[in-house]
Each structure stands twice: as structure tokens, then as C-alpha cells.
Design a protein around this motif. Structure first.
Motif, PDB file in Angstrom:
ATOM      1  N   ARG A   1       0.843  -1.197   0.000  1.00 18.57           N
ATOM      2  CA  ARG A   1       0.000   0.000   0.000  1.00 18.57           C
ATOM      3  C   ARG A   1       0.873   1.240   0.000  1.00 18.57           C
ATOM      4  N   TYR A   2       0.485   2.224  -0.769  1.00 10.98           N
ATOM      5  CA  TYR A   2       1.202   3.494  -0.694  1.00 10.98           C
ATOM      6  C   TYR A   2       0.249   4.665  -0.776  1.00 10.98           C
ATOM      7  N   ALA A   3       0.758   5.842  -0.499  1.00 13.48           N
ATOM      8  CA  ALA A   3      -0.083   7.035  -0.455  1.00 13.48           C
ATOM      9  C   ALA A   3       0.700   8.213  -1.011  1.00 13.48           C
TER      10      ALA A   3
ATOM     11  N   GLU B   1      -4.750   7.036  -1.510  1.00 14.77           N
ATOM     12  CA  GLU B   1      -4.074   5.769  -1.246  1.00 14.77           C
ATOM     13  C   GLU B   1      -4.133   4.896  -2.492  1.00 14.77           C
TER      14      GLU B   1
END
Lengths: 427, 167
Positions: free
Chosen positions: A197-199, A326
Motif C-alpha cells: 500500500r502506498y499514499a 491511497e
């Protein structure tokens, strides 16, 4: 406020200005809170959005939580194998009943007062139920179902509104490309793994635009490509990106593709030449030469509004706030190919597209820089590239050069339609 | 080769030196700390098989070299402006390795990272702590080297941001 007034006067469609030579998008689509809230309400909470892949909830009892617009949901597989999309909301006092992202459970017990539901939604337990008045019935208190849930080639979509076209109709313009992606597995479906997961500090649409933007890679990713080149890995440099057979497509419905062209060590074969030959031979047996070639070609497919199908991963976009997004990046395993081939695909995805990767962090940097610049309220963004040279088919499909902005224009044509429809109250 | 036993103080000296090299952006000597067959892994599921599960980072010698090479590139926009880091190593424990010439080292690590530049802009100016548990396998090859490095971030399931610096 002047900007709010302007929006109302000119309508949401007025935020995208199109002439035969120009395609301009108002900076307000990235900077106005009211527009963001309308996007969530009208796009994410009223049309089809991607929520899961079949393989993430492969076994009876498997579940995955997700968010559709602002709604917390659970996608479950019941003991009979049927998929359910349910609001993750207790019918008693609206507590979220499931706090994990993935798991396996036949039942969900609300942590607040222990109202308990089957994974198909029925309320099956209310502690100390005798305290409720006579006539109190649990039968009307099942978990609320998301209005529509359906899947295509393992991709599960949901819509909070029942007033949507059939999923098949929604996906029709881009169906051919979903098939090419899914056909990479031989005799089965892809297995989609848990996400990295990244943002980023920027609007959700930056990621939608960028994943099919063939203009930026040679520039933003120069340091990655030149490093790969110097180490003899991969065989594409910035100067080779705009080449024959490399195209971008924009479809009605906001969908699009960016296609790297014929097999040249890229696509699914990238990084593993001998296995690529073996894999390609296998595909040729199953699908014939031409289709096999199409299947292995490098391709990014964007399905409006929130999912990309890449060579090595599925990328899901989750808008959280006007300037905060996200992204869930799921590697996937091809069925019917050797394990070491899949492992190399996995490593390739990590090397390039992880938050530690040599490619992706530079994109996230561009999104933050883009959002920073938009604070200036510079009025119009220029998406004209390739306009006069793109082919337009009778069905509305547009085909441009790899570095053209056909995909981005398709996104905003559809965006303006959905947003304007909402503003007109014409639903 | 029979290795001398690794004391905690020697392990600490080794880890402090690695931290210094990273914080001073002295990356080529950092590459030399690893054995040729070493894997550097930042997992999401620390118990998973890295050949079959999603990872945040999985580097063999070539990938480590690629990464360091890219860090030195003038047009590496993820590192423009560059990260400043403090690698803070604590709670060092040494235990016997799986082979005669190996030792296992466990420690806690907090990396503090910031990219300043025009700090008012989005994506810049945020001081970010990354707490982690680290598991090393050190192997004695005339001196101690890293044969395996695993960094288990406590926020590994959360949305992460630009991690284009070395942890």
C-alpha cells in the motif's frame, strides 16, 4: 465564493473545455473541495468500482474489507461459494463489525454489543434479545447489501446504486484488453496477492492519468532507465519509448490503455528471456501466434474510475481526501506457468513499482509537485497532445501515439459527463 | 572457515558503522558490507516465502548496485532534494548462526528521514520516523559481512510513501 459561483453558472461540464484543437481541464477539478465531494458521491458512490479479485477470497469464509467512496464494505465468499458485497455496518448502532483487512470467518460479531451476522449478511444473534419489545424481528436487519456486485474474468466490481448499466455494458469498450490481460494465465485465473500500500499528497486523478501517460516515462524515470541500460537490464531507453507499435487508446466510459508494443523483452517476458520464449511457445499452442503476441505485449489498462491492470500487478486507487490518495498495489501470480517465471515477475514489480522501487517514487513526487503547483489556481491545464493526429473510430474509441494524451482526454470526457449528469439532477 | 565468535560489542560496532555509511551517503562502501550472495529483504508478511509474497523491497547484489547507482544519478527526481537520514540502532542481541561461520544479530532500528528543499511544498519538509525490527545473518569472510538483512517495519501494512532512500 467566486469559484463556487463560477462552477454553478457554467456547470460541471464547463470544467472541461474542448475545441477541435484544444482540450483544457480546469485546475479546479484538483483543488475544489466541493468538486471532490461530488466525485465521491456521483462517481464512487453511484457507479461501478473495482473492489476485489476472486482469488483474494478464494475459499469459503474468506473475506476482504474495502471502501467504496466513504462506505466501509466487506466482500465475502459464503459456504456455497457465492460472493457478497455487504456494508461493514452493524444494523444496531452502525458500528463497523469487521476491523481486519483480510481473513476467514463464517460469522461477523459486532464488537460493540455482539450482534452477529452470517457472512452472507443475515443477522443470526442478538444477545439478551428478550429485552426488545414484542414483535421485534431480526429478519429485516441483515447487513445492508451493496446494490450491485458482479465480476468479469475474476475482477469483482460493486455499485452502491442500482441505477447503473450492467457490468458487461460498463466494461464493453475495454473488454478486449481485460481479456488479453486475463488470458496470460493458461487454464485458470490469476492469483492476486495481498497489496503493497502506498499514499501520496495529491488528487486521486493524478494516478489515473499517470498510469497511461506515455509522455513522462523517459523524463521522470530517466535515472531508472539509464541505470537499467548501464547494467544491461531491459532494453528500453528513453529514446526508444516512442516507437512503432507503441500506442495509447482512450475509450468511451473513461477507460484507456497504454501499450508498449510488440514483444521485445518487455511485457510479461521482461527480465527473463529464456522463460519468455518458453512461455510464448506455450501461449502460441493455446491461442495461436497472433493472439499470443498480443497477449504478451506490454500493456497498462485503466478501468474507470479506480483500477489498473499492469503486467506485474493490479493497482487500485482509493481517494481519501482532496489532496490525499491511497493506492493498493497487488502483484499477481499467473496460472499455468513455472514458479520461477512468476517470481521474476514479482521481483520486477517490486524493483520498479514499490515505494522503494526505482520507478514509482518519482511518480509520487510528481503528484505532490503537481498538487503544489495547482495551489496557484492557474486556470487551465493543457491536454491537447496528439489531438489532431488521433484516429477516431465509429464507436468513439480514439487511438494515439504512445506519448499522446488520448487516455487522459477520455478520462475527462467521461468525468465531465458523469459530473454534469449529477448537477442537472437528471438521474 | 571457522569464525571467531561475535560479541555483542562487535555486532554493535558493525551495525553502527553501517548506520554511519548510510547517514553519510557513503553508499559504495555500504555495498561492500554484504556477501556476494546476500539478500536484503523488507517484507510485508515477515513469515512469508519472499519468492511468492508481496514485498516492499527484495534486493540481491545486482539490485543493491542498481539502487546505489540510481541514487547517484543527477536526475533521480524521487531524491531531488535528497533524503537526510539518521539510522538509530538499539537493543542489539547476538545468537549463534545456522552455520559455523555465521552469527544472527537482532536489533531495533528507527530511521528518521527528511527531504527539505522548498519545505513548504507538498511531499517535502516532513520528518518521518520508520521504526523497525532488523534481523541480520552475519558471515565471517575474513571479516564480518551481511549474508542476509531483513527489516520488518512496524507500519509495513500501512500506505507507505517515497522510500527511495536506503533503510
Amino acid at each position: 465564493m467566486a469559484t463556487q459561483q463560477a462552477t454553478t453558472e457554467r456547470g460541471y461540464a464547463g470544467l472541461v473545455e474542448i475545441t477541435d484543437k484544444t482540450f483544457r481541464v480546469s485546475s479546479r477539478v484538483y483543488t475544489e473541495q466541493a468538486i471532490f465531494e461530488r466525485e465521491i458521491a456521483e462517481i464512487f458512490e453511484k457507479t461501478w468500482v473495482y473492489v476485489a479479485h476472486d482469488s483474494e477470497i478464494a475459499q469459503p469464509g474468506d473475506y476482504k474489507t474495502a471502501q467504496v467512496g466513504r462506505y466501509p464494505i466487506i466482500v465475502t465468499r459464503d459456504k456455497g461459494g457465492a460472493v457478497h458485497a455487504l456494508l461493514n455496518v452493524c444494523r444496531h448502532r452502525a458500528n463497523a463489525i469487521c476491523r481486519e483487512n483480510y481473513g476467514n470467518s463464517q460469522n461477523f460479531r459486532c464488537p460493540y454489543h455482539a450482534w452477529t451476522y452470517r457472512n452472507s449478511g443475515e443477522l443470526i444473534g442478538v444477545p439478551d434479545g428478550g429485552r426488545y419489545p414484542q414483535g421485534f424481528s431480526t429478519s429485516g436487519l441483515s447487513l445492508i447489501r451493496v446494490a450491485k456486485v458482479d465480476s468479469y474474468r475474476g475482477l469483482i466490481f460493486a455499485s452502491l446504486s442500482a441505477d447503473v448499466p450492467k457490468l458487461g455494458e460498463h466494461l464493453a469498450p475495454v473488454k478486449e484488453h481485460i481479456d488479453l490481460w486475463a488470458d496470460r494465465s493458461i487454464g485458470g485465473e490469476h492469483k492476486v496477492l495481498h497489496p503493497h500500500r502506498y499514499a501520496y499528497l495529491g488528487n486521486w486523478k493524478f494516478q489515473c492519468e499517470n498510469g497511461v501517460d506515455g509522455y513522462h516515462p523517459g523524463i521522470v524515470h530517466e535515472s531508472a532507465f539509464s541505470t537499467f541500460g548501464e547494467f544491461g537490464i531491459g532494453n528500453f531507453a528513453a529514446r526508444d519509448l516512442v516507437k512503432r507499435g507503441s500506442i495509447s487508446r482512450g475509450f468511451p466510459g473513461g477507460h484507456s490503455t497504454l501499450e508498449g508494443g510488440a514483444l521485445d523483452g518487455r511485457g510479461v517476458g521482461r527480465g527473463l528471456p529464456h522463460r519468455a520464449e518458453e512461455y510464448l511457445a506455450h501461449l502460441r499452442e493455446v491461442y495461436g501466434d497472433d493472439r499470443a503476441q498480443e497477449i504478451v505485449s506490454n500493456r497498462h489498462t485503466f478501468i474507470f474510475p479506480n483500477v489498473f491492470l499492469f503486467d506485474e500487478l493490479v493497482r487500485v486507487i482509493q481517494p481519501i481526501a482532496l489532496e490525499y490518495t491511497e493506492v493498493y498495489s497487488h502483484p499477481f501470480w499467473l496460472h499455468g506457468v513455472p514458479d520461477d517465471f512468476n517470481t521474476r515477475r514479482l521481483y520486477e514489480g517490486t524493483r520498479q513499482l514499490s515505494t522503494t522501487g526505482m520507478v514509482n517514487p518519482s511518480d509520487l513526487e510528481m503528484f505532490a509537485a503537481n498538487q503544489t503547483g495547482l495551489h496557484s489556481r492557474m486556470e487551465w491545464l493543457v491536454l491537447d497532445r496528439g489531438m489532431q493526429r488521433e484516429e477516431i473510430a465509429a464507436d468513439g474509441k480514439r487511438v494515439g501515439n504512445y506519448s499522446d494524451e488520448a487516455p487522459q482526454r477520455s478520462l475527462y470526457r467521461h468525468w465531465a459527463q458523469v459530473m454534469a449528469r449529477a448537477a442537472d439532477g437528471g438521474r | 572457515m571457522t569464525a571467531p565468535s561475535l560479541t555483542r560489542q562487535e555486532a554493535e560496532d558493525f551495525l553502527y558503522e553501517e548506520a554511519r555509511l548510510l547517514d553519510e551517503r557513503d553508499f559504495f562502501p555500504w555495498l561492500d558490507l554484504f556477501t556476494d550472495d546476500a539478500i536484503y529483504w523488507i517484507p510485508i508478511d515477515e513469515h512469508a516465502d519472499p519468492t511468492r509474497a508481496t514485498s516492499i523491497l527484495w534486493d540481491d547484489a545486482q539490485l543493491r548496485a542498481l539502487r546505489v547507482h540510481q541514487l547517484a544519478h543527477e536526475r533521480n527526481f524521487a531524491q531531488s532534494p535528497p533524503s537526510r537520514t539518521v539510522h538509530s540502532v538499539t537493543n542489539v542481541q547476538v545468537s549463534p548462526g545456522g552455520a559455523d561461520d555465521e552469527a544472527n544479530v537482532r536489533c531495533n532500528l528507527v530511521v528518521y528521514e527528511i527531504r527539505s528543499g522548498d519545505h513548504r511544498q507538498l511531499g517535502l519538509g516532513d520528518l518521518r520516523p520508520l521504526p523497525a525490527k532488523c534481523l541480520y545473518v552475519l558471515r565471517y569472510e575474513e571479516r564480518w559481512r551481511i549474508a542476509h538483512k531483513k527489516v520488518v517495519l512496524i507500519n509495513r501494512h500501512m500506505p507507505l510513501v517515497n522510500l527511495s532512500f536506503l533503510i
